[in-house]
Scaffold this active site. Structure first.
Site, mmCIF file in Angstrom:
data_model
loop_
_atom_site.group_PDB
_atom_site.id
_atom_site.type_symbol
_atom_site.label_atom_id
_atom_site.label_comp_id
_atom_site.label_asym_id
_atom_site.label_seq_id
_atom_site.Cartn_x
_atom_site.Cartn_y
_atom_site.Cartn_z
ATOM 1 N N GLY A 69 0.815 -1.202 0.000
ATOM 2 C CA GLY A 69 0.000 0.000 0.000
ATOM 3 C C GLY A 69 0.852 1.258 0.000
ATOM 4 O O GLY A 69 0.500 2.264 -0.635
ATOM 5 N N GLN A 180 -7.792 1.809 5.171
ATOM 6 C CA GLN A 180 -8.565 1.356 6.323
ATOM 7 C C GLN A 180 -10.028 1.059 6.001
ATOM 8 O O GLN A 180 -10.673 0.293 6.719
ATOM 9 C CB GLN A 180 -8.502 2.411 7.438
ATOM 10 N N ALA A 198 -3.726 -4.799 0.861
ATOM 11 C CA ALA A 198 -4.494 -6.025 1.077
ATOM 12 C C ALA A 198 -4.464 -6.513 2.519
ATOM 13 O O ALA A 198 -5.438 -7.094 3.003
ATOM 14 C CB ALA A 198 -3.980 -7.125 0.149
ATOM 15 N N HIS A 199 -3.345 -6.308 3.233
ATOM 16 C CA HIS A 199 -3.281 -6.863 4.588
ATOM 17 C C HIS A 199 -4.208 -6.145 5.559
ATOM 18 O O HIS A 199 -4.429 -6.616 6.668
ATOM 19 C CB HIS A 199 -1.845 -6.850 5.107
ATOM 20 N N CYS A 323 5.146 7.345 24.544
ATOM 21 C CA CYS A 323 5.849 6.341 25.331
ATOM 22 C C CYS A 323 6.044 5.034 24.577
ATOM 23 O O CYS A 323 6.857 4.198 24.974
ATOM 24 C CB CYS A 323 5.071 6.049 26.615
#
Length: 465
Positions: A69, A180, A198-199, A323
Site C-alpha cells: 500500500g 482502512q 491487502a493486509h 511512550c
C-alpha cells in the site's frame, strides 16, 4: 488470545488462504508469456484485476497491483505530481494522513515543491470548506490533493465526497488513501486516484493496489517496464494478488452484517471505558467512524507499560502514545487533533471477534490501568487546597517522560488557591498535548506556554476549580 489490532494488519481471511494455496499450483508462470502456463497465469491475473476493480468502483484497466500500500501511495503521488508539473507544484494534504502520504509530501517539499497541510478538529476530521480554501491558496498552483477515507488511528471518516467535489470544481485531482476503509465498502465521491493495501482487509501482506481514473494526467516515476501499465515494475506476485482480490470480494460480501455486529461491540467499549476507568478521554468522531475501531487515552498512564500489561492479560492492542514510539513524540494524528496522548490505546476488532472477548477486555482494563497508575504514583483524587496555600508553584519535570509531568501537576494543583498558578517545566513533546488536555478534563485553565531559562518549555496552569 484476543487480537485487537486489525487496523495494523487483519488476520488472513480463510478465502485468502484457499486462493493463495490454489494459485501457487496454477499461477506460478509468467503471465506475459503466450504458452499455456503463461495464458493460465494471465487469466488468473485478469480475473483478480476485475474483482478488485469491481470492489474499488473503477475500470479494470485503471487499476494496477503494487508490492504494498505504501508503494501505491508513493507511486500515485509522484506520478500525479509529475503528470501535472505544468499546472504547478502545490500538494494539499490533511494533517492526519498516513505516514506514507506525509513522507511523500516531505520529499516533494525537499525537491522544491510546496505542501499545504489542512488542519483537523478534535474529532480528527477536516473541514471541507477549509480544504477547498487550501486548494486555491499559494502561488505555485495546486497539482494534487490527498485525503484519507478514514483515519487509521482514531477511525474518523473524512468528508471525501464533499472534498472531491471541491477538487473537481478547482480542477485538482484527489488521491484517496482507502487502506482502512476499502474492506468495508467503496469510497464515495469523484476521486481521481485511490490506493489501498491487502493486509488491511485480510489479504496477504505485500499486495497493494493503485487506481488512476482515465483522464488523469499521470507520469510514472523511476525505471519502468511493460508490466502493470508501467506503474509497478517487476514480476507480479500472482498467488498473493489472487488471494488479495478473492479476500476483498469475500469481506465485502460479509461487510454489512459484520459492520453492524462490530459497531455494537465498539459502542459498548466507547460507553463503558469512561464509566469503568476514571480520567479517560475517548477520541475520534462518535458517529462518522469505522465500525470496528475505537481509541481512548488514560491520564497518568505510561502507554508502553499499559500495552505490555494488556498483552500479559492476553490482549493485543496498539497505541499512539509517545511512550510507545521510537521517536519519543506523540502520534502526529493525536497531535493534530489536540487530544490527550498519554496512555493511548487503539482497539480495532477483526471480523469474527467474540462478544465474550470484548466483555473480558472491559473486565480486565480497570485493574490494569489502576495498577500502572499506582506504580507511577499518580494521584487517586484531586487534592483540596490547604488553609495557607502558595499563590504559585513551579514543578520541575525536565528530563522526565510522559505521563510524569502531568502526574506532578495533578499532585500540586491543590497546593495553590483558586486563581493561583502552577508552572510545569518539561522537555517531553507529549506535554504540549497532555497538559492542556488535563486542564480541559479537570476544569482548570491552561494559560499557555513560554520558553524556560532552564531549558524545555514552561507550561502555565491556573487553578479555577
Amino acid at each position: 488470545m484476543p487480537y485487537f489490532d486489525a487496523a495494523s494488519a487483519a488476520p488472513l481471511h480463510p478465502v485468502a488462504r484457499q486462493a493463495l494455496l490454489a494459485s501457487l499450483d496454477e499461477g506460478w508462470a509468467d503471465p506475459a508469456r503466450l504458452y499455456r502456463e503463461g495464458r493460465r497465469a494471465r487469466l488468473l491475473l485478469d480475473a483478480a484485476r476485475e474483482a478488485a476493480a469491481e470492489a474499488v468502483g473503477c475500470r479494470p484497466d485503471e487499476l494496477v497491483f503494487t508490492p504494498s500500500g505504501t508503494r501505491a501511495v508513493h507511486a500515485g503521488i509522484s506520478g500525479a505530481l509529475a503528470g501535472r508539473r505544468r499546472v504547478g507544484q502545490g500538494l494539499v494534504v490533511s494533517a492526519v494522513e498516513h505516514s506514507s502520504v506525509l513522507h511523500a509530501a516531505e520529499r516533494h517539499a525537499a525537491s522544491g515543491g510546496s505542501v499545504t497541510e489542512v488542519p483537523v478538529g478534535r474529532s480528527g476530521a477536516v473541514d471541507a470548506a477549509a480544504f477547498a480554501a487550501a486548494l486555491a491558496a499559494g502561488d505555485s498552483g495546486t497539482a494534487l490533493a490527498c485525503l484519507q477515507s478514514a483515519n487509521h488511528e482514531v477511525g474518523t471518516e473524512q468528508p471525501v465526497a464533499e472534498v472531491a467535489e471541491a477538487c473537481r470544481a478547482a480542477g485538482v485531482p484527489l488521491l484517496v488513501d482507502a487502506a482502512q476503509s476499502l474492506g468495508w465498502g467503496p469510497v464515495e465521491g469523484g476521486w481521481s486516484l485511490l490506493a489501498a493495501s491487502a493486509h488491511k482487509w485480510g489479504g496477504p501482506a505485500g499486495v497493494g493496489l493503485l487506481a488512476v481514473r482515465k483522464g488523469v494526467r499521470f507520469a510514472p516515476q523511476g525505471p519502468s517496464d511493460e508490466r502493470e501499465s508501467g506503474r509497478a515494475p517487476g514480476f507480479e506476485n500472482l498467488p498473493a494478488i489472487v488471494a488479495a482480490a478473492a479476500s476483498l470480494r469475500a469481506v465485502r460480501a460479509e461487510a454489512a452484517a459484520e459492520a453492524a455486529r462490530l459497531r455494537v461491540l465498539v459502542d459498548r467499549i466507547r460507553a463503558r471505558v469512561p464509566e469503568l476507568v476514571p480520567d479517560v478521554e475517548v477520541v475520534g468522531d462518535p458517529v462518522r467512524r469505522l465500525p470496528h475501531l475505537v481509541t481512548f487515552s488514560c491520564l497518568y498512564v505510561d502507554g508502553e507499560t499499559l500495552l505490555h500489561e494488556l498483552d500479559r492479560e492476553g490482549f493485543s492492542v496498539s497505541s499512539g502514545s509517545s511512550c510507545t514510539s521510537s521517536t519519543l513524540t506523540p502520534s502526529h494524528v493525536l497531535r493534530a487533533m489536540g487530544v490527550l496522548s498519554e496512555g493511548n490505546v487503539r482497539v480495532s476488532l477483526p471480523a469474527g471477534t467474540a462478544e465474550e472477548d470484548v466483555d473480558r477486555f472491559l473486565d480486565v482494563l480497570p485493574g490494569v490501568v489502576a495498577g500502572v497508575r499506582e506504580r507511577l504514583g499518580a494521584p487517586a483524587a484531586p487534592a483540596a487546597a490547604p488553609a495557607a496555600a502558595a499563590g504559585s508553584l513551579v514543578v520541575d519535570a525536565l528530563g522526565r517522560r510522559c505521563p510524569v509531568p502531568v502526574i506532578e501537576l495533578a499532585k500540586v494543583i491543590g497546593d495553590v488557591p483558586v486563581g493561583g498558578t502552577v508552572t510545569v517545566l518539561a522537555d517531553d513533546a507529549a506535554a504540549r498535548l497532555d497538559i492542556p488536555a488535563w486542564c480541559e478534563m479537570r476544569g482548570q485553565e491552561y494559560v499557555g506556554e513560554e520558553p524556560s531559562a532552564r531549558g524545555g518549555v514552561a507550561y502555565v496552569v491556573r487553578r479555577v476549580a
